[in-house]
Design a protein around this motif. Structure first.
Motif, PDB file in Angstrom:
ATOM      1  N   THR A   1     -37.580 -59.265   9.934  1.00  8.54           N
ATOM      2  CA  THR A   1     -36.369 -58.608  10.422  1.00  8.54           C
ATOM      3  C   THR A   1     -35.515 -58.029   9.297  1.00  8.54           C
ATOM      4  N   GLY A   2     -35.782 -58.408   8.062  1.00  5.89           N
ATOM      5  CA  GLY A   2     -35.015 -57.885   6.937  1.00  5.89           C
ATOM      6  C   GLY A   2     -35.625 -56.648   6.309  1.00  5.89           C
ATOM      7  N   HIS A   3     -36.683 -56.088   6.926  1.00  6.18           N
ATOM      8  CA  HIS A   3     -37.405 -54.990   6.278  1.00  6.18           C
ATOM      9  C   HIS A   3     -37.699 -53.837   7.240  1.00  6.18           C
ATOM     10  N   ILE A   4     -36.786 -53.613   8.174  1.00  7.63           N
ATOM     11  CA  ILE A   4     -36.963 -52.537   9.151  1.00  7.63           C
ATOM     12  C   ILE A   4     -36.982 -51.153   8.480  1.00  7.63           C
TER      13      ILE A   4
ATOM     14  N   TRP B   1     -37.872 -42.853  16.634  1.00  7.36           N
ATOM     15  CA  TRP B   1     -38.701 -42.737  17.841  1.00  7.36           C
ATOM     16  C   TRP B   1     -38.094 -43.468  19.029  1.00  7.36           C
ATOM     17  N   GLY B   2     -36.886 -43.979  18.826  1.00  6.33           N
ATOM     18  CA  GLY B   2     -36.190 -44.711  19.872  1.00  6.33           C
ATOM     19  C   GLY B   2     -35.994 -46.165  19.477  1.00  6.33           C
ATOM     20  N   ALA B   3     -35.068 -46.822  20.171  1.00  6.76           N
ATOM     21  CA  ALA B   3     -34.775 -48.224  19.862  1.00  6.76           C
ATOM     22  C   ALA B   3     -36.004 -49.082  20.138  1.00  6.76           C
ATOM     23  N   GLY B   4     -36.206 -50.085  19.304  1.00  7.78           N
ATOM     24  CA  GLY B   4     -37.358 -50.962  19.495  1.00  7.78           C
ATOM     25  C   GLY B   4     -37.504 -51.939  18.355  1.00  7.78           C
ATOM     26  N   ARG B   5     -38.707 -52.427  18.167  1.00  3.92           N
ATOM     27  CA  ARG B   5     -38.986 -53.414  17.136  1.00  3.92           C
ATOM     28  C   ARG B   5     -40.371 -53.140  16.543  1.00  3.92           C
ATOM     29  N   PRO B   6     -40.655 -53.709  15.360  1.00  4.06           N
ATOM     30  CA  PRO B   6     -41.926 -53.402  14.694  1.00  4.06           C
ATOM     31  C   PRO B   6     -43.119 -54.091  15.349  1.00  4.06           C
ATOM     32  N   GLY B   7     -44.279 -53.486  15.169  1.00  2.00           N
ATOM     33  CA  GLY B   7     -45.522 -54.131  15.546  1.00  2.00           C
ATOM     34  C   GLY B   7     -45.896 -55.178  14.512  1.00  2.00           C
ATOM     35  N   TRP B   8     -46.662 -56.163  14.930  1.00  4.83           N
ATOM     36  CA  TRP B   8     -46.998 -57.308  14.078  1.00  4.83           C
ATOM     37  C   TRP B   8     -47.705 -56.870  12.793  1.00  4.83           C
ATOM     38  N   HIS B   9     -48.686 -56.014  12.901  1.00  2.00           N
ATOM     39  CA  HIS B   9     -49.499 -55.657  11.740  1.00  2.00           C
ATOM     40  C   HIS B   9     -48.697 -54.868  10.709  1.00  2.00           C
TER      41      HIS B   9
ATOM     42  N   GLU C   1     -45.636 -55.148   9.872  1.00  4.05           N
ATOM     43  CA  GLU C   1     -44.674 -55.953   9.117  1.00  4.05           C
ATOM     44  C   GLU C   1     -45.218 -56.357   7.755  1.00  4.05           C
ATOM     45  N   CYS C   2     -46.445 -56.886   7.736  1.00  2.00           N
ATOM     46  CA  CYS C   2     -47.009 -57.375   6.474  1.00  2.00           C
ATOM     47  C   CYS C   2     -47.225 -56.238   5.479  1.00  2.00           C
ATOM     48  N   SER C   3     -47.735 -55.114   5.943  1.00  2.08           N
ATOM     49  CA  SER C   3     -47.966 -53.991   5.029  1.00  2.08           C
ATOM     50  C   SER C   3     -46.671 -53.551   4.353  1.00  2.08           C
ATOM     51  N   ALA C   4     -45.593 -53.494   5.111  1.00  2.00           N
ATOM     52  CA  ALA C   4     -44.315 -53.059   4.549  1.00  2.00           C
ATOM     53  C   ALA C   4     -43.763 -54.071   3.555  1.00  2.00           C
ATOM     54  N   MET C   5     -43.874 -55.341   3.887  1.00  2.00           N
ATOM     55  CA  MET C   5     -43.298 -56.365   3.019  1.00  2.00           C
ATOM     56  C   MET C   5     -44.082 -56.529   1.720  1.00  2.00           C
TER      57      MET C   5
END
Length: 488
Positions: free
Chosen positions: A129-132, A216-224, A226-230
């Motif tokens: 949640t800290g890396h949107i 692309w509109g309000a929402g949340r990240p997909g699971w996969h 997250e790791c690539s970004a972090m």
């Protein structure tokens, strides 16, 4: 030295050469904090803790990143269920708990388990949640490169186009046409049912706190995603090792690799995966009642014993749990501790210098090192450790102080590398309580020695029996009696 590790991507054991001389970068998948830690989580953490310790022992400065997935469908579903009328919480569950509170509470449970079993804290532990913003940037890169697209049904989802990436399936050596549909979103908005979600548009009824604004509109990240970004933020677009449990190879790691390389990132130089934990040869399952949790193990045995058990197999192999497993691990730990206690009673905590000393302990340390260099072969390393313990006991019995002191030093090095000295409570030998106990027991041993000198065998035996009933084992040797605590 030549470090060699098995690389899942190439399916071979390769020489490990750090990308940056003198340093090593490791990312391994941490918890999705939607429940209490299970034994598979902890086995994985111990395996990569052993890897970290060995890289450090070999002189590398290791940067370790272990993520926390604190936003996920399962977390939201558990939170929603806790608000339902008539909700009956299971142990550890809280009625009416917001998803972010639930995630944080379970995150603390994972940290407790890691700490209890001596798993070193990572260099950094980022939360999803800290890396949107980083996730938005990665999605846009993929769209710009033609590897991602907004959903066709105006749901606000964004998908990775698996057919746009010719290497998709390379990590697990699968043909895309043989793969099942990705289950992470309704397939009606996808070009191909195997396309996976990078961004999930908000749905009616979901809490506003689980949604972030995006192009692309309000929402949340997909699971996969997250790791690539972090991992890219903290270790760069290319790093040494990506680790995790074998169950994460597909789809999670396959998707991580595809989206990262499609964005132009070389990504991980090595992929390392630890094996699963089974129960008497069968997959653990709550439905058939053959599970055992870390908390249950810690009720049955001390933390060092649990750590020894969970870390004793080769990291890539299946670790099979049986009702006698912890008893066997306890016996092994007791042999190690028994020697350390006797050697410490003779030499004290200061091993002294072992420079220039020749002996079998140097041979076993060499064997230990060779085993760890060879794809982290802990079973062979443990064999070297126990051989050193055996040789050390023989040296003590024969009065060979140099060999015994060397064995004590070597055992300390080995147990430190394996993390057995880092477990909570393992430094009890240096505590005030332990020192006080030693004073009391030594007074009893002096009284027993006096009785034996007077050939008062009844009084001598009575003292020994009293100590034994209190859990203190007395052993007589050429230099007098030594004591140790019984192991459960």
């Amino acid at each position: 030295m030549t470090l060699r590790f098995y690389d899942t991507a190439s399916a071979e054991v390769r020489n490990f050469v750090p990308l940056v001389e003198g340093k090593a970068s490791l990312y391994y998948c941490g918890a999705t904090v939607q429940g209490m830690p299970h034994v598979g989580h902890i086995r994985s953490a111990i395996a990569f803790d052993q890897l970290t310790r060995w890289l450090q022992y070999r002189g590398l400065r290791v940067t370790v990143v272990r993520n926390v997935t604190d936003i996920d469908d399962k977390i939201l579903a558990k939170s929603e269920a806790s608000f339902a009328p008539g909700f009956t919480p299971e142990p550890g569950e809280v009625p009416g708990e917001e998803w972010w509170a639930l995630a944080y509470r379970y995150e603390q449970e994972f940290l407790k388990a890691y700490d209890a079993l001596g798993v070193s804290r990572p260099t950094y532990e980022p939360r999803a949640t800290g890396h949107i913003p980083e996730m938005h940037a990665l999605i846009q890169q993929l769209i710009d490169r033609g590897h991602a697209y907004p959903a066709l049904d105006d749901s606000g989802d964004v998908y990775f186009d698996v057919r746009s990436w010719s290497k998709y399936g390379s990590l697990t050596r699968q043909n895309i046409d043989d793969m099942q549909a990705a289950p992470d979103a309704d397939p009606r908005g996808k070009r191909d049912s195997r396309d996976f979600a990078l961004w999930k548009g908000s749905k009616a009824g979901e809490p506003a706190t689980a949604s972030w604004a995006s192009p692309w509109g309000a929402g949340r990240p997909g699971w996969h995603l997250e790791c690539s970004a972090m991992v890219t933020k903290y270790l760069g677009t290319e790093f040494d090792i990506h680790g995790g449990g074998l169950d994460l190879r597909f789809p999670h790691h396959e998707n991580e690799l595809a989206q990262s390389q499609a964005a132009g990132h070389p990504f991980a130089n090595f992929w390392m995966h630890n094996g699963m934990v089974t129960y008497e040869g069968e997959k653990m399952s709550k439905s058939i009642g053959n599970t055992v949790s870390p908390a249950e193990m810690l009720e049955l045995a001390p933390p060092r014993v649990v750590r020894y058990y969970l870390g004793q197999a080769h990291y890539r192999s299946i670790l099979d749990y049986r009702p006698t497993s912890l008893q066997e691990a306890a016996a092994a730990v007791e042999r190690i501790d028994g020697f350390i206690a006797k050697a410490a009673a003779k030499f004290g905590a200061d091993f002294g210098s072992v420079a220039g000393t020749n002996g079998s302990s140097l041979d076993t340390l060499s064997a230990f090192s060779a085993a760890m260099d060879d794809d982290l072969n802990v079973p062979r390393a443990l064999a070297a450790l126990h051989e050193t313990v055996r040789a050390g006991n023989t040296a003590l019995a024969e009065g060979n102080d140099d060999a015994a002191r060397l064995a004590m030093h070597t055992v300390a090095v080995m147990t430190d590398v394996l993390g057995l000295n880092a477990v909570a409570g393992s430094d009890a030998g240096n505590s005030k309580e332990a020192a006080a106990l030693d004073v009391l027991v030594q007074a009893q041993l002096e009284a027993r020695a006096a009785a034996r000198a007077e050939k008062n065998w009844a009084a001598s035996d009575a003292i020994r029996d009293t100590l034994n009933q209190a859990g203190v084992v007395v052993e007589d040797g050429p230099d007098g009696a030594t004591w140790s605590l019984k192991r459960d």
